[in-house]
Design a protein around this motif. Structure first.
Motif, PDB file in Angstrom:
ATOM      1  N   GLU A   1      -8.316   5.416   6.197  1.00  0.00           N
ATOM      2  CA  GLU A   1      -7.584   4.097   5.911  1.00  0.00           C
ATOM      3  C   GLU A   1      -6.055   4.027   6.449  1.00  0.00           C
ATOM      4  O   GLU A   1      -5.748   3.231   6.861  1.00  0.00           O
ATOM      5  CB  GLU A   1      -7.849   4.062   4.397  1.00  0.00           C
TER       6      GLU A   1
ATOM      7  N   MET B   1       0.861  -1.092  -0.092  1.00  0.00           N
ATOM      8  CA  MET B   1       0.086  -0.068   0.072  1.00  0.00           C
ATOM      9  C   MET B   1       0.968   1.204  -0.103  1.00  0.00           C
ATOM     10  O   MET B   1       1.805   1.463   0.621  1.00  0.00           O
ATOM     11  CB  MET B   1      -0.932   0.012   1.192  1.00  0.00           C
TER      12      MET B   1
ATOM     13  N   SER C   1      -4.613   1.221   9.037  1.00  0.00           N
ATOM     14  CA  SER C   1      -3.457   0.702   8.633  1.00  0.00           C
ATOM     15  C   SER C   1      -2.322   0.579   9.677  1.00  0.00           C
ATOM     16  O   SER C   1      -1.658  -0.515   9.678  1.00  0.00           O
ATOM     17  CB  SER C   1      -2.974   1.011   7.071  1.00  0.00           C
TER      18      SER C   1
END
Length: 60
Positions: free
Chosen positions: A10, A1, A14
């Motif tokens: 997000e 990512m 994470s």
């Protein structure tokens, strides 16, 4: 990512964190596991030397 390409929520999720940050116990655990969050300076050529090399290095 690629964290710079995701939204704030997000990205925080994470990292297993929250908008208010980590609690002290988790912060200390991560500090012990990963070490301090710091950036080390790299030694490089002085700018004046880079400049001089421009006049002394020729390529075909």
């Amino acid at each position: 990512m690629k964290i710079h390409q995701v939204g704030t929520e997000e990205a925080v999720a994470s990292l297993h964190s929250s908008r208010s940050g980590l609690d002290q116990t988790e912060a200390l655990r991560r500090l012990a596991e990963y070490g301090p969050n710091s950036v080390e300076a790299l030694a490089g050529k002085p700018l004046w030397l880079v400049f001089i090399e421009e006049f002394s290095t020729f390529s075909p």
